[in-house]
Design a protein around this motif. Structure first.
Motif, PDB file in Angstrom:
ATOM      1  N   ASP A   1      -8.181 -50.634  70.822  1.00  0.00           N
ATOM      2  CA  ASP A   1      -7.592 -49.698  69.865  1.00  0.00           C
ATOM      3  C   ASP A   1      -6.345 -49.072  70.482  1.00  0.00           C
ATOM      4  O   ASP A   1      -6.417 -48.464  71.554  1.00  0.00           O
TER       5      ASP A   1
ATOM      6  N   ASP B   1     -14.238 -52.226  72.264  1.00  0.00           N
ATOM      7  CA  ASP B   1     -14.074 -51.171  71.265  1.00  0.00           C
ATOM      8  C   ASP B   1     -12.878 -51.537  70.400  1.00  0.00           C
ATOM      9  O   ASP B   1     -11.788 -51.797  70.922  1.00  0.00           O
TER      10      ASP B   1
ATOM     11  N   ASN C   1      -8.575 -44.226  72.782  1.00  0.00           N
ATOM     12  CA  ASN C   1      -9.588 -43.173  72.960  1.00  0.00           C
ATOM     13  C   ASN C   1     -10.638 -43.534  74.000  1.00  0.00           C
ATOM     14  O   ASN C   1     -11.094 -42.682  74.754  1.00  0.00           O
TER      15      ASN C   1
ATOM     16  N   THR D   1     -16.101 -45.691  69.318  1.00  0.00           N
ATOM     17  CA  THR D   1     -15.648 -45.384  70.677  1.00  0.00           C
ATOM     18  C   THR D   1     -16.718 -44.625  71.460  1.00  0.00           C
ATOM     19  O   THR D   1     -17.023 -44.971  72.610  1.00  0.00           O
TER      20      THR D   1
HETATM   21 MG   LIG Z   1     -12.433 -45.335  68.077  1.00  0.00          MG
END
Ligand SMILES: [Mg+2]
Ligand SMILES: Nc1ncnc2c1ncn2[C@@H]1O[C@H](COP(=O)(O)OP(=O)(O)O)[C@@H](O)[C@H]1O
Length: 329
Positions: free
Chosen positions: A104, A188, A108, A81
């Motif tokens: 994700d 990500d 984040n 991230t």
């Molecule tokens: Mg991450």
């Protein structure tokens, strides 16, 4: 939603290091002749905004690469991230048009960009409710966009398993309408090899695997690459890998040991990027403050490392070499 300003952050002095064989006077001359405005900071440093850098680069023949990247490794905490975020911001500052996708469920990356996504469509909605990709896009800065994530994406894997959907083309198909607006797409991923990660791998031209120089990360590295290579063979795809050392700390004696060990393995050595990203508390602080490491006033070591990383991915380093050997002023 508070919009963060990714202040322009490239100085004319930094551009001399990026454009091969040019002096600071040469940079100012080029900025003037292309009528590229600079911005002044409170300390009266001059900065060149993203669009201005693009104009300058393109005028000198640089072609921004069109590339889909995903950050993947089954281990959590290695920097997927943080590096997605820093790469996106730095590439944007270098004039690239960037779309980030947060796959994700922890969100984040979304939080790093200070985007509140609780009530926004995320990939689950784009997929299940057949929304257009553009309905999911948040404009973080003029040419830095994000398809955010929230906990709803925890259902995504189940949805993908239950549907007859085509993992291989799902993401590229969904992005088809908007893909031309961007140079880089940066995905990500969660720390897993699941349906989401498989789909992201299939949509990738290059997979970036961040590892930390410690024994546990090495296990995750081999497992991840083996699994992704199997997916590549099964789906007859052509993505490649880049391994990037992150959280390198010169004071930890064993760090260098792991780096050497990996370099001894020819099947992996060729994937490793030729620099490390050092441990630096400004990575954490920057995200906490919703700033990138490039917007902090203090010089940090990681700023230089991520600058290298972004230039490598964009192909700016290779371009600079060619300018020097081509003898341009
Ligand atoms: Mg991450
Ligand atoms: N180069 C670095 N220096 C210091 N801290 C880092 C660095 N890279 C990542 N971190 C920190 O490590 C933690 C995990 O990083 P993160 O990017 O969230 O990993 P992942 O996405 O792989 O789980 C975060 O708290 C992040 O701030």
């Amino acid at each position: 939603m508070t919009q963060i300003q990714f202040g322009s952050s490239i100085t004319p002095a930094e551009l001399t290091g990026t454009l091969g064989g040019i002096t600071i006077q040469g940079v100012y001359k080029a900025l003037r002749s292309l009528q590229i405005p600079t911005e002044a900071t409170s300390t009266r440093r001059k900065l060149v905004p993203s669009k201005g850098v693009r104009k300058l680069f393109e005028d000198r023949g640089f072609v921004y690469p069109k590339q889909n990247l995903s950050f993947q490794i089954v281990k959590g905490g290695t920097g997927k991230t943080s590096l997605s975020y820093s790469l996106a911001v730095r590439a944007y500052q270098y004039g690239a048009r960037v779309l980030c996708i947060d796959f994700d469920q922890q969100g984040n990356l979304t939080r790093s960009f200070n985007v509140e996504a609780r009530d926004r469509p995320v990939w689950l909605n784009l997929f299940r409710d057949r929304l257009d990709a553009s309905q999911g896009v948040v404009e973080v800065a003029d040419t830095l966009h994000l398809i955010p994530s929230n906990l709803n994406n925890s259902r995504l894997d189940v949805e993908l398993t239950g549907s007859a959907s085509n993992l291989r083309d799902m993401i590229r198909d969904k992005l088809a309408d908007i893909r031309d607006r961007y140079d880089l797409v940066i995905m990500d991923c969660p720390p897993a090899i699941n349906k989401i990660n498989t789909a992201a791998a299939c949509a990738s031209d290059r997979i970036i695997v961040p590892v930390n120089p410690d024994p546990y990360a090495m296990d995750g590295l081999d497992f991840t690459i083996t699994e992704l290579e199997r997916i590549r063979a099964d789906f007859k795809l052509g993505f490649d890998f880049r391994i990037v050392w992150n959280r390198y700390d010169a004071r930890e004696r064993l760090g260098m040991y792991y780096i050497h060990e990996l370099a001894k393995r020819p099947e992996r050595a060729e994937m490793v990027l030729p620099f490390v990203i050092r441990t630096d508390s400004s990575v954490k602080n920057a995200i906490f403050d919703s700033k990138s490491v490039f917007d902090l006033n203090k010089k940090s070591v990681v700023r230089e490392d991520i600058d290298q990383f972004a230039k490598e991915i964009l192909g700016v380093n290779a371009w600079k070499e060619s300018q020097i050997s081509g003898g341009q002023a």
